[in-house]
Design a protein around this motif. Structure first.
Motif, mmCIF file in Angstrom:
data_model
loop_
_atom_site.group_PDB
_atom_site.id
_atom_site.type_symbol
_atom_site.label_atom_id
_atom_site.label_comp_id
_atom_site.label_asym_id
_atom_site.label_seq_id
_atom_site.Cartn_x
_atom_site.Cartn_y
_atom_site.Cartn_z
ATOM 1 N N PRO A 1 0.801 -1.227 0.000
ATOM 2 C CA PRO A 1 0.000 0.000 0.000
ATOM 3 C C PRO A 1 0.833 1.276 0.000
ATOM 4 O O PRO A 1 0.413 2.289 -0.564
ATOM 5 N N SER A 2 2.003 1.244 0.601
ATOM 6 C CA SER A 2 2.862 2.431 0.597
ATOM 7 C C SER A 2 3.258 2.819 -0.827
ATOM 8 O O SER A 2 3.242 4.003 -1.197
ATOM 9 N N ILE A 3 3.597 1.809 -1.652
ATOM 10 C CA ILE A 3 3.943 2.074 -3.055
ATOM 11 C C ILE A 3 2.716 2.564 -3.817
ATOM 12 O O ILE A 3 2.791 3.530 -4.602
ATOM 13 N N ARG A 4 1.574 1.911 -3.603
ATOM 14 C CA ARG A 4 0.351 2.297 -4.317
ATOM 15 C C ARG A 4 -0.103 3.706 -3.917
ATOM 16 O O ARG A 4 -0.601 4.464 -4.757
ATOM 17 N N ILE A 5 0.057 4.052 -2.659
ATOM 18 C CA ILE A 5 -0.314 5.412 -2.223
ATOM 19 C C ILE A 5 0.590 6.434 -2.896
ATOM 20 O O ILE A 5 0.129 7.490 -3.354
ATOM 21 N N ALA A 6 1.887 6.132 -2.984
ATOM 22 C CA ALA A 6 2.819 7.044 -3.669
ATOM 23 C C ALA A 6 2.424 7.227 -5.123
ATOM 24 O O ALA A 6 2.458 8.345 -5.670
ATOM 25 N N GLN A 7 2.015 6.139 -5.782
ATOM 26 C CA GLN A 7 1.609 6.212 -7.186
ATOM 27 C C GLN A 7 0.297 6.974 -7.339
ATOM 28 O O GLN A 7 0.142 7.766 -8.283
ATOM 29 N N PHE A 8 -0.630 6.740 -6.423
ATOM 30 C CA PHE A 8 -1.913 7.444 -6.518
ATOM 31 C C PHE A 8 -1.735 8.935 -6.257
ATOM 32 O O PHE A 8 -2.366 9.765 -6.926
ATOM 33 N N ALA A 9 -0.879 9.269 -5.302
ATOM 34 C CA ALA A 9 -0.583 10.686 -5.040
ATOM 35 C C ALA A 9 0.017 11.332 -6.289
ATOM 36 O O ALA A 9 -0.325 12.469 -6.643
ATOM 37 N N ALA A 10 0.891 10.578 -6.964
ATOM 38 C CA ALA A 10 1.512 11.104 -8.186
ATOM 39 C C ALA A 10 0.475 11.291 -9.289
ATOM 40 O O ALA A 10 0.525 12.267 -10.046
ATOM 41 N N LEU A 11 -0.471 10.362 -9.387
ATOM 42 C CA LEU A 11 -1.544 10.504 -10.380
ATOM 43 C C LEU A 11 -2.362 11.757 -10.099
ATOM 44 O O LEU A 11 -2.705 12.503 -11.028
ATOM 45 N N CYS A 12 -2.683 12.005 -8.839
ATOM 46 C CA CYS A 12 -3.466 13.185 -8.474
ATOM 47 C C CYS A 12 -2.686 14.469 -8.702
ATOM 48 O O CYS A 12 -3.267 15.519 -9.020
ATOM 49 N N LEU A 13 -1.366 14.387 -8.550
ATOM 50 C CA LEU A 13 -0.521 15.554 -8.847
ATOM 51 C C LEU A 13 -0.553 15.881 -10.336
ATOM 52 O O LEU A 13 -0.673 17.037 -10.737
ATOM 53 N N ARG A 14 -0.437 14.840 -11.144
ATOM 54 C CA ARG A 14 -0.409 15.046 -12.591
ATOM 55 C C ARG A 14 -1.780 15.439 -13.129
ATOM 56 O O ARG A 14 -1.889 16.323 -13.981
ATOM 57 N N SER A 15 -2.810 14.745 -12.671
ATOM 58 C CA SER A 15 -4.153 14.943 -13.225
ATOM 59 C C SER A 15 -5.090 15.481 -12.159
ATOM 60 O O SER A 15 -5.736 14.718 -11.445
ATOM 61 N N ALA A 16 -5.139 16.806 -12.055
ATOM 62 C CA ALA A 16 -6.014 17.422 -11.054
ATOM 63 C C ALA A 16 -7.480 17.218 -11.401
ATOM 64 O O ALA A 16 -8.349 17.278 -10.530
#
Length: 429
Positions: free
Chosen positions: A275-290
């Motif tokens: 989950p730590s990796i997936r949270i990092a990836q999801f945070a990155a997705l939200c950063l890229r695609s507001a």
């Protein structure tokens, strides 16, 4: 094996019995003009049937039982709704029955009329000896019938996703952006952490994220902090210490309450799916695609949709870590091709299909189906087993249909409602 009433509904509906030279119990000639519409609500089993009994043509309802005596057991003899039953169809005739008004319905006995192979195949399907009921028979289903059934199952699976998405849409007061955010979060849970990810998204609304969309550290601290993963009193690495410091400020600013970290499942999970990796990836997705929903809806080709999930701005810290303070050998921290494929299958196709239905625009429905037809098959134990028995999906549209069939038909032994089961029971060979 006790034969269920549903089997005889099936046999009547598809006329899987001798239909010529029929005679009722009272020795009257019977011709079936129309078997009627299957009624799954209260009342007779088939409505609006048309029959010729003797010289008279009748229109009305059909009631079906395994044994004639079930008419009385079910109290139809006291129910006026059954006064318009024009034919009582039974497997075994063990009792004379009458309607509530005192009249006697004509009765047809199916037992001598059903070919032996029909019941034999049904018993084999219900035996419980195989992984799926038709494991030893499914290869006999003609390709055209198999293809038609899988196409129907795909739509059924998408419709189920529509129901779940509409429920979120109602909760989010009609906001498709917020609904997409929650749906995407669920998908990033990859089954193991689906509920935990949804909870995280619910306690971290996009209105807060929008205020920090230009600040990666703030976004990351909000996600990891709300996930309860920054509650350690002291970290060794600089990166989690900075996130922790940032989160303490933001938590007070927005009166945030974090999740209990124990909700997240790390055990029996591959490090790349921690989950730590997936949270990092999801945070990155939200950063890229507001505005992820808008970008998905506006993307007219598959390569554009895929690009939204590749080369995400994931913090480099995760190239050498799977968890905070846990140094590892260097590895990729981006979503793998299989993960992207699963997100497109389970998240994107559902959103496109649901939105298309919501606004009544078939373009998005076709886009969702075309997306699935262009993607590779998921990798899981169910599809591997299907492949082993000779049913190999060539695209995600087919694999999704097979997963639907396994969960909602095979596992529940709903062979009488399954297109495969229909073909197998219906034909002698």
């Amino acid at each position: 094996m006790t034969l269920p009433e549903d089997l005889f509904h099936f046999i009547w509906k598809y006329r899987l019995f001798q239909t010529t030279q029929l005679v009722t119990v009272s020795k009257k000639a019977l011709t079936i003009l129309d078997t009627g519409c299957h009624n799954r609500d209260a009342g007779p089993d088939f409505i609006a049937a048309r029959l010729r009994i003797g010289e008279t043509e009748w229109a009305g309802n059909i009631e079906i039982h395994v044994r004639a005596s079930e008419w009385d057991i079910h109290k139809h003899d006291r129910d006026r709704a059954y006064n318009n039953v024009i034919l009582h169809v039974v497997y075994e005739y063990d009792k004379i029955i009458c309607r509530e008004d005192g009249t006697f319905p004509e009765t047809l006995v199916l037992k001598p009329l059903i070919p032996s192979y029909i019941l034999s195949k049904y018993r084999e399907l219900m035996s419980g000896m195989y992984w799926i009921p038709c494991e030893k028979l499914i290869h006999r289903v003609p390709d055209i019938h198999r293809s038609q059934w899988l196409s129907r199952l795909l739509i059924e699976r998408l419709e189920q996703k529509v129901s779940a998405i509409y429920a979120l849409l109602t909760q989010q007061r009609g906001s498709w952006e917020d609904t997409c955010y929650l749906w995407a979060a669920r998908s990033f849970g990859f089954k193991v952490n689906t509920q935990a990810f949804e909870q995280l998204a619910r306690i971290l609304p996009q209105t807060i994220l929008a205020k920090h969309k230009q600040d990666p550290q703030a976004i990351e601290s909000l996600f990891f902090g709300q996930a309860g993963l920054l509650e350690e009193t002291e970290f060794s690495d600089v990166y989690p210490r900075k996130l922790q410091q940032e989160y303490r400020y933001l938590r007070q600013l927005y009166s945030l309450i974090p999740m209990d970290a124990s909700i997240w499942k790390f055990l029996r999970t591959r490090p790349s799916n921690f989950p730590s990796i997936r949270i990092a990836q999801f945070a990155a997705l939200c950063l890229r695609s507001a505005h992820l929903f808008s970008e998905l809806i506006d993307a007219h080709d598959i390569s554009k949709i895929k690009s939204l999930f590749t080369e995400l701005p994931v913090n480099p810290y995760w190239k050498r870590h799977y968890r905070f303070d846990g140094l590892s050998s260097e590895h990729g921290c981006q979503l793998g091709s299989e993960s992207v494929n699963n997100l497109l299958i389970n998240m994107v196709s559902g959103i496109l299909f649901a939105y298309g239905k919501y606004i009544g625009k078939e373009t998005y429905l076709y886009r969702a189906i075309m997306l699935l037809e262009s993607l590779g098959v998921e990798k899981n134990a169910v599809l591997t087993r299907f492949s082993a028995i000779g049913i190999k999906a060539s695209q995600a549209a087919e694999s999704q249909a097979l997963l639907q069939m396994k969960s909602f038909y095979c596992d529940k032994k709903r062979c009488l409602e399954c297109g495969m089961g229909l073909q197998l029971i219906k034909y002698k060979e």
